[in-house]
Write a protein that holds these residues in place. Structure first.
Motif, PDB file in Angstrom:
ATOM      1  N   GLU A  55       1.122  -0.874   0.015  1.00 25.36           N
ATOM      2  CA  GLU A  55      -0.196   0.361   0.072  1.00 25.36           C
ATOM      3  C   GLU A  55       0.553   1.303  -0.216  1.00 25.36           C
ATOM      4  OE1 GLU A  55      -1.623   3.617   1.498  1.00 25.36           O
ATOM      5  OE2 GLU A  55      -0.892   2.090   2.664  1.00 25.36           O
ATOM      6  N   SER A  56       0.555   2.251  -0.903  1.00 26.39           N
ATOM      7  CA  SER A  56       1.476   3.641  -1.449  1.00 26.39           C
ATOM      8  C   SER A  56       0.405   4.678  -0.836  1.00 26.39           C
ATOM      9  CB  SER A  56       2.450   3.582  -1.808  1.00 26.39           C
ATOM     10  OG  SER A  56       2.689   4.296  -2.328  1.00 26.39           O
ATOM     11  N   ASP A  57       0.076   5.612   0.011  1.00 27.61           N
ATOM     12  CA  ASP A  57      -0.777   6.191  -0.365  1.00 27.61           C
ATOM     13  C   ASP A  57      -2.575   6.366  -0.765  1.00 27.61           C
ATOM     14  OD1 ASP A  57       1.424   8.377  -0.275  1.00 27.61           O
ATOM     15  OD2 ASP A  57       2.074   8.987  -2.407  1.00 27.61           O
ATOM     16  N   TRP A  60      -3.289  -0.099  -3.881  1.00 29.58           N
ATOM     17  CA  TRP A  60      -2.380  -0.552  -3.800  1.00 29.58           C
ATOM     18  C   TRP A  60      -1.919  -0.850  -4.973  1.00 29.58           C
ATOM     19  CZ3 TRP A  60      -1.555  -4.013   1.112  1.00 29.58           C
ATOM     20  CH2 TRP A  60      -2.187  -3.037   2.022  1.00 29.58           C
ATOM     21  N   TRP A  72       8.622  -2.145  -5.944  1.00 30.54           N
ATOM     22  CA  TRP A  72       7.414  -2.074  -6.754  1.00 30.54           C
ATOM     23  C   TRP A  72       7.531  -2.189  -8.241  1.00 30.54           C
ATOM     24  CZ3 TRP A  72       4.026  -0.045  -2.792  1.00 30.54           C
ATOM     25  CH2 TRP A  72       4.005   0.682  -1.645  1.00 30.54           C
ATOM     26  N   GLU A  74      11.461  -0.097  -1.031  1.00 33.07           N
ATOM     27  CA  GLU A  74      10.832   0.266   0.245  1.00 33.07           C
ATOM     28  C   GLU A  74      11.444  -1.030   0.966  1.00 33.07           C
ATOM     29  OE1 GLU A  74       7.737   3.169   2.689  1.00 33.07           O
ATOM     30  OE2 GLU A  74       7.629   2.317   0.634  1.00 33.07           O
ATOM     31  N   ILE A 121       9.165  -2.370   4.763  1.00 37.17           N
ATOM     32  CA  ILE A 121       7.979  -1.688   4.871  1.00 37.17           C
ATOM     33  C   ILE A 121       7.540  -3.089   6.598  1.00 37.17           C
ATOM     34  CG2 ILE A 121       5.814  -2.220   4.976  1.00 37.17           C
ATOM     35  CD1 ILE A 121       5.788  -1.501   1.925  1.00 37.17           C
ATOM     36  N   ARG A 136       0.246  -1.858   5.663  1.00 32.90           N
ATOM     37  CA  ARG A 136       0.788  -1.791   4.231  1.00 32.90           C
ATOM     38  C   ARG A 136       1.201  -3.242   3.386  1.00 32.90           C
ATOM     39  NH1 ARG A 136       5.435   2.127   3.708  1.00 32.90           N
ATOM     40  NH2 ARG A 136       4.125   1.532   1.596  1.00 32.90           N
TER      41      ARG A 136
END
Length: 199
Positions: free
Chosen positions: A98-100, A103, A120, A129, A131, A137
């Motif tokens: 999850e980002s902003d 998904w 990503w 990243e 996480i 997320r």
């Protein structure tokens, strides 16, 4: 503790694994509490539970259909499966990140304790990243997401998305044209009837 096995796929199957002495969570007046199984029906359709620290007068029978029991540390049975899934992540595995508030498909680069390093898919490596597993997320790349967004064999198929959009647009356009044609024919018929009555 009400442990989950990987082959368990739904709530009914999980409920059938409950045994005397096992602990899980029970719902009482919209709140979740720790409970212990003290009796299981022969047909495994209901269990009798006790609330540790509460008097025996609070003991109650809970049926399978009530959905008032769940494994520890889970909001839902499905979430408990996700938690089990996240504990067994492997390098190279494709999952969702999850980002902003959206998904995306990600690939696991490394698992270090409670942290997962992901890349990503389709993004530059500068966006890689770390996480935390507990962040909420990360989740499995499920078939529903794959079907909705055209994910096939771990890849987001943008061509399928474009083709589906085009097909839907063409179908809608043809439908609108059909309505317009039917409307024109109807108007012509009404005008002909009006002229007939006026004569």
């Amino acid at each position: 503790m009400c442990a989950l096995k990987k082959e368990i796929n739904n709530y009914d199957e999980w409920f059938s694994t409950l045994k005397v002495g096992m602990k899980c969570q029970g719902n009482h007046e919209a709140n979740w509490y720790e409970v212990e199984i003290i009796k299981v029906s022969d047909d495994q359709d209901w269990v009798e539970i006790t609330y540790p620290g509460w008097g025996a007068e609070w003991n109650e029978i809970i049926s399978k259909s009530s959905n008032r029991l769940k494994p520890f540390s889970a909001t839902t049975f499905e979430e408990s499966q996700e938690q089990d899934f996240l504990k067994n992540l492997e390098v190279g595995q494709r999952i969702l990140g999850e980002s902003d508030n959206a998904w995306y498909e990600v690939e696991v680069l490394n698992v270090d304790g409670d942290n997962v390093n992901v890349t990503w898919i389709g993004w530059n490596s500068s966006f890689d990243e770390v996480i935390p597993i507990s962040s909420g997320r990360l989740k499995p790349l499920d078939s529903e997401f794959a079907e909705q967004y055209g994910v096939q064999n771990g890849y987001l198929n943008l061509n399928d998305i474009s083709n589906n959009m085009i097909e839907n647009f063409v179908e809608l356009t043809n439908y609108i044209k059909g309505l317009e044609k039917a409307n024109s024919l109807l108007k012509a018929r009404i005008e002909a009837l009006e002229q007939k009555f006026d004569a």
